[in-house]
Motif scaffolding. Structure first.
Motif, PDB file in Angstrom:
ATOM      1  N   ILE A  38     -32.643  65.965  25.022  1.00 37.42           N
ATOM      2  CA  ILE A  38     -31.829  64.864  25.562  1.00 37.42           C
ATOM      3  C   ILE A  38     -32.371  63.524  25.092  1.00 37.42           C
ATOM      4  O   ILE A  38     -31.623  62.618  24.717  1.00 37.42           O
ATOM      5  N   GLN A  39     -33.689  63.382  25.095  1.00 31.80           N
ATOM      6  CA  GLN A  39     -34.311  62.122  24.702  1.00 31.80           C
ATOM      7  C   GLN A  39     -34.151  61.826  23.213  1.00 31.80           C
ATOM      8  O   GLN A  39     -34.261  60.675  22.788  1.00 31.80           O
ATOM      9  N   ASN A  40     -33.878  62.871  22.425  1.00 26.82           N
ATOM     10  CA  ASN A  40     -33.754  62.692  20.979  1.00 26.82           C
ATOM     11  C   ASN A  40     -32.312  62.459  20.525  1.00 26.82           C
ATOM     12  O   ASN A  40     -32.054  62.349  19.325  1.00 26.82           O
ATOM     13  N   ILE A  41     -31.361  62.426  21.459  1.00 29.98           N
ATOM     14  CA  ILE A  41     -29.955  62.249  21.114  1.00 29.98           C
ATOM     15  C   ILE A  41     -29.607  60.766  20.995  1.00 29.98           C
ATOM     16  O   ILE A  41     -29.974  59.962  21.856  1.00 29.98           O
ATOM     17  N   GLN A  42     -28.928  60.445  19.922  1.00 25.86           N
ATOM     18  CA  GLN A  42     -28.429  59.092  19.700  1.00 25.86           C
ATOM     19  C   GLN A  42     -26.911  59.165  19.549  1.00 25.86           C
ATOM     20  O   GLN A  42     -26.399  59.982  18.788  1.00 25.86           O
TER      21      GLN A  42
ATOM     22  N   LEU B  81     -22.892  68.895  28.467  1.00 23.70           N
ATOM     23  CA  LEU B  81     -23.977  69.432  27.652  1.00 23.70           C
ATOM     24  C   LEU B  81     -25.347  69.343  28.322  1.00 23.70           C
ATOM     25  O   LEU B  81     -26.172  70.256  28.181  1.00 23.70           O
ATOM     26  N   LYS B  82     -25.603  68.282  29.057  1.00 23.13           N
ATOM     27  CA  LYS B  82     -26.951  68.012  29.558  1.00 23.13           C
ATOM     28  C   LYS B  82     -27.553  69.130  30.405  1.00 23.13           C
ATOM     29  O   LYS B  82     -28.760  69.388  30.307  1.00 23.13           O
ATOM     30  N   PRO B  83     -26.767  69.820  31.253  1.00 24.82           N
ATOM     31  CA  PRO B  83     -27.385  70.893  32.052  1.00 24.82           C
ATOM     32  C   PRO B  83     -28.007  72.000  31.215  1.00 24.82           C
ATOM     33  O   PRO B  83     -28.870  72.734  31.701  1.00 24.82           O
ATOM     34  N   PHE B  84     -27.588  72.124  29.959  1.00 29.24           N
ATOM     35  CA  PHE B  84     -28.096  73.192  29.103  1.00 29.24           C
ATOM     36  C   PHE B  84     -29.158  72.711  28.131  1.00 29.24           C
ATOM     37  O   PHE B  84     -29.628  73.466  27.290  1.00 29.24           O
ATOM     38  N   MET B  85     -29.530  71.446  28.212  1.00 24.79           N
ATOM     39  CA  MET B  85     -30.486  70.872  27.272  1.00 24.79           C
ATOM     40  C   MET B  85     -31.877  70.740  27.874  1.00 24.79           C
ATOM     41  O   MET B  85     -32.017  70.467  29.057  1.00 24.79           O
TER      42      MET B  85
ATOM     43  N   VAL C  26     -18.392  64.590  27.540  1.00 26.78           N
ATOM     44  CA  VAL C  26     -19.017  65.652  26.746  1.00 26.78           C
ATOM     45  C   VAL C  26     -20.488  65.782  27.098  1.00 26.78           C
ATOM     46  O   VAL C  26     -21.004  66.883  27.319  1.00 26.78           O
ATOM     47  N   MET C  27     -21.192  64.658  27.182  1.00 25.68           N
ATOM     48  CA  MET C  27     -22.617  64.695  27.478  1.00 25.68           C
ATOM     49  C   MET C  27     -22.881  65.225  28.882  1.00 25.68           C
ATOM     50  O   MET C  27     -23.877  65.920  29.113  1.00 25.68           O
ATOM     51  N   ASN C  28     -22.014  64.921  29.829  1.00 28.72           N
ATOM     52  CA  ASN C  28     -22.176  65.450  31.184  1.00 28.72           C
ATOM     53  C   ASN C  28     -22.094  66.971  31.200  1.00 28.72           C
ATOM     54  O   ASN C  28     -22.743  67.637  32.014  1.00 28.72           O
TER      55      ASN C  28
ATOM     56  N   ASN D 241     -19.383  58.261  15.149  1.00 31.10           N
ATOM     57  CA  ASN D 241     -17.954  58.091  15.435  1.00 31.10           C
ATOM     58  C   ASN D 241     -17.599  58.715  16.778  1.00 31.10           C
ATOM     59  O   ASN D 241     -16.589  59.420  16.914  1.00 31.10           O
ATOM     60  N   ALA D 242     -18.454  58.470  17.759  1.00 30.76           N
ATOM     61  CA  ALA D 242     -18.273  59.086  19.081  1.00 30.76           C
ATOM     62  C   ALA D 242     -16.943  58.643  19.697  1.00 30.76           C
ATOM     63  O   ALA D 242     -16.623  57.456  19.714  1.00 30.76           O
ATOM     64  N   PRO D 243     -16.155  59.587  20.233  1.00 28.59           N
ATOM     65  CA  PRO D 243     -14.857  59.255  20.836  1.00 28.59           C
ATOM     66  C   PRO D 243     -15.025  58.669  22.234  1.00 28.59           C
ATOM     67  O   PRO D 243     -16.120  58.676  22.807  1.00 28.59           O
ATOM     68  N   TYR D 244     -13.937  58.210  22.795  1.00 27.34           N
ATOM     69  CA  TYR D 244     -13.971  57.558  24.108  1.00 27.34           C
ATOM     70  C   TYR D 244     -14.407  58.505  25.215  1.00 27.34           C
ATOM     71  O   TYR D 244     -14.903  58.078  26.255  1.00 27.34           O
ATOM     72  N   PHE D 245     -14.250  59.822  24.993  1.00 21.07           N
ATOM     73  CA  PHE D 245     -14.585  60.782  26.036  1.00 21.07           C
ATOM     74  C   PHE D 245     -15.996  61.353  25.858  1.00 21.07           C
ATOM     75  O   PHE D 245     -16.350  62.364  26.461  1.00 21.07           O
ATOM     76  N   MET D 246     -16.846  60.686  25.049  1.00 19.59           N
ATOM     77  CA  MET D 246     -18.179  61.209  24.761  1.00 19.59           C
ATOM     78  C   MET D 246     -19.042  61.331  26.018  1.00 19.59           C
ATOM     79  O   MET D 246     -19.863  62.240  26.135  1.00 19.59           O
ATOM     80  N   ASP D 247     -18.866  60.424  26.986  1.00 19.51           N
ATOM     81  CA  ASP D 247     -19.672  60.507  28.206  1.00 19.51           C
ATOM     82  C   ASP D 247     -19.380  61.799  28.967  1.00 19.51           C
ATOM     83  O   ASP D 247     -20.287  62.409  29.548  1.00 19.51           O
TER      84      ASP D 247
END
Length: 303
Positions: free
Chosen positions: A215-219, A206-210, A202-204, A194-200
């Motif tokens: 990252i490859q395992n996230i769906q 989170l990614k620097p800390f992953m 959020v990922m921007n 149920n990812a919201p419209y602002f999920m991209d």
């Protein structure tokens, strides 16, 4: 119904994992006895098996992970110090659900489903969420032992920008650190449903800390998408999520009873901490050592 949970039998662990022998675990036990700062007397053989298993049966890696795992739980007092099943945890379970799915996933892994039950962002506290999540997780792993893989499902149906604006960079990094380092599991998949419209955005953040493998395992699954069923059997999901399992309120009540019935587990778990004054090299570990950062932390900025 719930009741007092019993530790998963060590003998059955050796049957589940024939590549692990009692001699392997004895070597780790003997090593722990030489590490005077570690709480060896409070670590069971099952704990050692779980650590050894998640480290792909590498003795040297397991030693490092055990030290880091226990040190982290000692350092993050807000999450792990004096763990009790108190009003703070019960109140958190009224606004956030953390529950194990009843059957393995499509790929044979075990999965935990998490979501907000109350959309009022003013009630949201990430530290309380992490504290409660780890209580549910620890008790579940104590009961089931090793898993071939672990899957985390984060349902964002009630998550809003207001929830995210209450976080800071340190809180985000701590959360991801728990996912990657603090749980003794093989993390195979992370699903945002149920990812919201602002999920991209959020990922921007989170990614620097992953780590790359995380990252490859996230769906990411859009609202009302059925893509999750490619990974998780529909019948194991809560009814409100399109599944055929129990409803959210029933699962919430079950997890509350389960924790309340097993308060003694956390009394014992509180003893499993590092005594930094006994660390052999004389250099105590700090939060800055773990995260590699100091000073103030910026607030998240999501427009």
């Amino acid at each position: 119904m719930s009741g007092v949970i019993q530790q998963f039998p060590v003998e059955r662990e050796y049957q589940k994992n024939p590549s692990i022998s009692s001699e392997d675990i004895k070597k780790l036990r003997d090593w722990m006895k030489t590490q005077t700062h570690l709480p060896e007397q409070y670590w069971t053989d099952l704990d050692l098996i779980i650590a050894y298993h998640c480290c792909e049966c590498s003795t040297e890696v397991t030693k490092q992970v055990i030290d880091l795992h226990i040190s982290t739980r000692t350092l993050f007092k807000e999450i792990f110090q004096n763990r009790v099943i108190d009003k703070r945890i019960i109140d958190t379970l009224q606004i956030g659900l953390f529950t194990a799915l009843p059957t393995p996933t499509v790929h044979g892994y075990r999965a935990m489903y998490c979501r907000l039950l109350d959309g009022d962002y003013r009630k949201y506290n990430l530290s309380d969420m992490l504290r409660t999540f780890m209580a549910v997780f620890d008790l579940w792993q104590y009961e089931e032992g090793t898993w071939p893989g672990f899957v985390l499902i984060l349902d964002m149906k009630l998550t809003t920008l207001n929830h995210l604006s209450r976080l800071d960079i340190m809180a985000v990094k701590q959360t991801l650190y728990f996912l990657q380092e603090c749980m003794l599991v093989k993390l195979k998949e992370v699903h945002f449903t149920n990812a919201p419209y602002f999920m991209d955005k959020v990922m921007n953040i989170l990614k620097p800390f992953m780590k790359n493998d995380l990252i490859q395992n996230i769906q990411i699954h859009k609202r009302d998408s059925e893509d999750l069923y490619k990974f998780v059997h529909k019948e194991s999901l809560p009814r409100e999520c399109g599944g055929n399992y129990k409803d959210l309120n029933t699962l919430k009540d079950y997890e509350i009873r389960r924790l309340q019935d097993n308060k003694e587990f956390f009394v014992r778990e509180n003893l499993r901490r590092v005594n930094e004054s006994l660390r052999q090299n004389g250099k105590t570990k700090t939060v800055e050592d773990v995260f590699g950062i100091q000073g103030n932390f910026k607030k998240l900025d999501i427009d």
